[in-house]
Design an enzyme around this catalytic site. Structure first.
Site, PDB file in Angstrom:
ATOM      1  N   SER A 171       0.835  -1.207   0.000  1.00 40.08           N
ATOM      2  CA  SER A 171       0.000   0.000   0.000  1.00 40.08           C
ATOM      3  C   SER A 171       0.866   1.252   0.000  1.00 40.08           C
ATOM      4  O   SER A 171       1.633   1.493   0.936  1.00 40.08           O
ATOM      5  CB  SER A 171      -0.905   0.005   1.231  1.00 40.08           C
ATOM      6  OG  SER A 171      -1.502   1.285   1.357  1.00 40.08           O
TER       7      SER A 171
ATOM      8  N   HIS B  62      -1.292  -1.255  -4.137  1.00 39.49           N
ATOM      9  CA  HIS B  62      -2.558  -0.959  -3.479  1.00 39.49           C
ATOM     10  C   HIS B  62      -2.669   0.555  -3.288  1.00 39.49           C
ATOM     11  O   HIS B  62      -1.806   1.186  -2.682  1.00 39.49           O
ATOM     12  CB  HIS B  62      -2.588  -1.688  -2.131  1.00 39.49           C
ATOM     13  CG  HIS B  62      -3.877  -1.607  -1.390  1.00 39.49           C
ATOM     14  ND1 HIS B  62      -4.958  -2.420  -1.657  1.00 39.49           N
ATOM     15  CD2 HIS B  62      -4.267  -0.801  -0.366  1.00 39.49           C
ATOM     16  CE1 HIS B  62      -5.946  -2.130  -0.824  1.00 39.49           C
ATOM     17  NE2 HIS B  62      -5.561  -1.144  -0.036  1.00 39.49           N
TER      18      HIS B  62
ATOM     19  N   ASP C  28      -4.940   3.493  -1.807  1.00 41.88           N
ATOM     20  CA  ASP C  28      -6.021   3.783  -0.870  1.00 41.88           C
ATOM     21  C   ASP C  28      -6.614   5.159  -1.152  1.00 41.88           C
ATOM     22  O   ASP C  28      -6.039   6.186  -0.786  1.00 41.88           O
ATOM     23  CB  ASP C  28      -5.487   3.746   0.567  1.00 41.88           C
ATOM     24  CG  ASP C  28      -5.193   2.329   1.037  1.00 41.88           C
ATOM     25  OD1 ASP C  28      -6.127   1.499   0.976  1.00 41.88           O
ATOM     26  OD2 ASP C  28      -4.055   2.063   1.453  1.00 41.88           O
TER      27      ASP C  28
ATOM     28  N   MET D 175      -9.129   7.863  -0.251  1.00 43.30           N
ATOM     29  CA  MET D 175      -9.926   8.254   0.931  1.00 43.30           C
ATOM     30  C   MET D 175     -10.458   9.668   0.751  1.00 43.30           C
ATOM     31  O   MET D 175      -9.732  10.543   0.271  1.00 43.30           O
ATOM     32  CB  MET D 175      -9.056   8.224   2.188  1.00 43.30           C
ATOM     33  CG  MET D 175      -8.395   6.890   2.467  1.00 43.30           C
ATOM     34  SD  MET D 175      -7.565   6.937   4.062  1.00 43.30           S
ATOM     35  CE  MET D 175      -6.710   5.356   4.041  1.00 43.30           C
TER      36      MET D 175
ATOM     37  N   HIS E 122      -8.471   0.773  -3.790  1.00 42.68           N
ATOM     38  CA  HIS E 122      -9.372   0.526  -2.658  1.00 42.68           C
ATOM     39  C   HIS E 122     -10.063   1.844  -2.321  1.00 42.68           C
ATOM     40  O   HIS E 122      -9.448   2.754  -1.775  1.00 42.68           O
ATOM     41  CB  HIS E 122      -8.513   0.011  -1.484  1.00 42.68           C
ATOM     42  CG  HIS E 122      -9.263  -0.190  -0.207  1.00 42.68           C
ATOM     43  ND1 HIS E 122      -8.623  -0.335   1.010  1.00 42.68           N
ATOM     44  CD2 HIS E 122     -10.590  -0.293   0.049  1.00 42.68           C
ATOM     45  CE1 HIS E 122      -9.530  -0.496   1.957  1.00 42.68           C
ATOM     46  NE2 HIS E 122     -10.728  -0.470   1.407  1.00 42.68           N
TER      47      HIS E 122
ATOM     48  N   MET F 267     -12.171   4.064  -0.313  1.00 39.03           N
ATOM     49  CA  MET F 267     -12.804   4.307   0.992  1.00 39.03           C
ATOM     50  C   MET F 267     -13.481   5.666   0.902  1.00 39.03           C
ATOM     51  O   MET F 267     -13.015   6.670   1.459  1.00 39.03           O
ATOM     52  CB  MET F 267     -11.734   4.283   2.098  1.00 39.03           C
ATOM     53  CG  MET F 267     -11.314   2.869   2.464  1.00 39.03           C
ATOM     54  SD  MET F 267      -9.705   2.836   3.246  1.00 39.03           S
ATOM     55  CE  MET F 267      -8.677   2.941   1.805  1.00 39.03           C
TER      56      MET F 267
ATOM     57  N   MET G 160     -11.382  -6.073   5.842  1.00 37.17           N
ATOM     58  CA  MET G 160     -10.526  -5.135   6.576  1.00 37.17           C
ATOM     59  C   MET G 160     -10.150  -5.755   7.914  1.00 37.17           C
ATOM     60  O   MET G 160     -11.018  -6.224   8.655  1.00 37.17           O
ATOM     61  CB  MET G 160     -11.252  -3.810   6.812  1.00 37.17           C
ATOM     62  CG  MET G 160     -11.507  -2.970   5.567  1.00 37.17           C
ATOM     63  SD  MET G 160     -10.027  -2.533   4.637  1.00 37.17           S
ATOM     64  CE  MET G 160      -9.063  -1.645   5.867  1.00 37.17           C
TER      65      MET G 160
ATOM     66  N   ASP H 174      -6.500  -6.571   4.629  1.00 42.28           N
ATOM     67  CA  ASP H 174      -5.890  -5.238   4.580  1.00 42.28           C
ATOM     68  C   ASP H 174      -5.933  -4.622   5.970  1.00 42.28           C
ATOM     69  O   ASP H 174      -7.014  -4.408   6.524  1.00 42.28           O
ATOM     70  CB  ASP H 174      -6.685  -4.380   3.579  1.00 42.28           C
ATOM     71  CG  ASP H 174      -6.121  -2.973   3.422  1.00 42.28           C
ATOM     72  OD1 ASP H 174      -5.042  -2.698   3.970  1.00 42.28           O
ATOM     73  OD2 ASP H 174      -6.783  -2.164   2.737  1.00 42.28           O
TER      74      ASP H 174
HETATM   75  C1  DX5 Z   1      -6.193   1.433   5.767  1.00 43.09           C
HETATM   76  C2  DX5 Z   1      -5.818   1.109   4.356  1.00 43.09           C
HETATM   77  C3  DX5 Z   1      -4.705   0.160   4.246  1.00 43.09           C
HETATM   78  C4  DX5 Z   1      -3.404   0.658   4.827  1.00 43.09           C
HETATM   79  C5  DX5 Z   1      -2.772  -0.516   5.498  1.00 43.09           C
HETATM   80  O1  DX5 Z   1      -7.439   2.015   5.811  1.00 43.09           O
HETATM   81  O2  DX5 Z   1      -6.922   0.563   3.664  1.00 43.09           O
HETATM   82  O3  DX5 Z   1      -4.507  -0.253   2.910  1.00 43.09           O
HETATM   83  O4  DX5 Z   1      -2.515   1.190   3.893  1.00 43.09           O
HETATM   84  O5  DX5 Z   1      -1.637  -0.079   6.166  1.00 43.09           O
HETATM   85  P1  DX5 Z   1      -0.863  -1.041   7.169  1.00 43.09           P
HETATM   86  O6  DX5 Z   1      -0.410  -2.228   6.375  1.00 43.09           O
HETATM   87  O7  DX5 Z   1       0.258  -0.191   7.658  1.00 43.09           O
HETATM   88  O8  DX5 Z   1      -1.824  -1.427   8.253  1.00 43.09           O
HETATM   89 ZN    ZN Z   2      -6.469  -0.376   1.696  1.00 44.57          ZN
END
Ligand code: DX5
Ligand code: ZN
Length: 218
Positions: free
Chosen positions: A8, A31, A33, A35, A64, A66, A135, A173
């Protein structure tokens, strides 16, 4: 079950995303993220950054989302060329339509569940997806502690997926590390997102090799 590792870039340097991608040539996916500061209390990047990343790397992007209203925004990520687009069931209002639009645009369709969301109510959706994302932290931030309470759900999801032929990938994740990946793999996960465990390591590519080797031993 083939193990795949999806580092990620949430844990990478946002001013050097192309370099972050180049650091992990052994990654199966990158990956990303997305947000929006509404669905989760954090803000990262959106479609323009994904479009730039697509030009900067040949590693397929695992987006991903969010975000609120994924029905409105998700198809554009697939149309832009993301290899996989995952929406949250807690945010989607028309998941069947949106998942079908993602697939129609040529991407793999993913459905994500927060730690407190049970998988059983979504059993009928499994035919609409290519990946189920469970998650293992509350979404929003990297570097959080792995939530062991999700392990029974991973096992139940694995049983549901195997019962349907096993083509759907099972991604975890959040908090995935050298210490926790074994438990996830033993419970039946096959795609592992790791942010801080990869980009927080001295050598991100070696961190991926180590995670993969540990998961493959299970
Ligand atoms: C959190 C993200 C993850 C995040 C995981 O909401 O969806 O993808 O990057 O990070 P680590 O591996 O550090 O928990
Ligand atoms: Zn993620």
């Amino acid at each position: 079950m083939a193990v795949q590792i999806s580092p990620s870039i949430l844990s990478a340097d946002f001013a050097r995303l192309a370099e972050a991608a180049a650091m992990v040539p052994n990654a199966d996916w990158l990956h990303v993220d997305v947000m929006d500061n509404h669905f989760v209390p954090n803000l990262t990047f959106g479609l323009p950054v994904v479009e730039s990343l697509l030009k900067a790397t040949s590693t397929p992007l695992d987006c991903h989302l969010m975000i609120d209203d994924p029905d409105r925004w998700a198809p554009a990520y697939a149309e832009a060329g993301a290899g996989s687009v995952t929406i949250h069931v807690e945010a989607a209002r028309a998941p069947v339509r949106t998942l079908r639009q993602i697939r129609a645009a040529g991407a793999r369709a993913g459905l994500a569940l927060n730690p407190a969301t049970a998988v059983e109510p979504y059993e009928d959706l499994l035919g609409e997806i290519d990946m189920l994302l469970l998650m293992t932290v509350e979404p929003g931030f990297g570097g959080q502690r792995f939530l062991d309470i999700v392990l029974p759900k991973i096992r139940r999801a694995r049983a549901l997926l195997d019962g349907r032929g096993g083509q759907v990938w099972l991604q975890v994740d959040g908090g995935v590390s050298d210490e926790t990946i074994e438990r996830c793999a033993a419970a039946g996960a096959d795609v592992f997102v790791a942010g801080s465990a990869v980009y927080g390591a001295e050598d991100p590519a070696r961190a991926i090799d180590r995670l993969r080797a540990t998961a493959e031993k299970v």
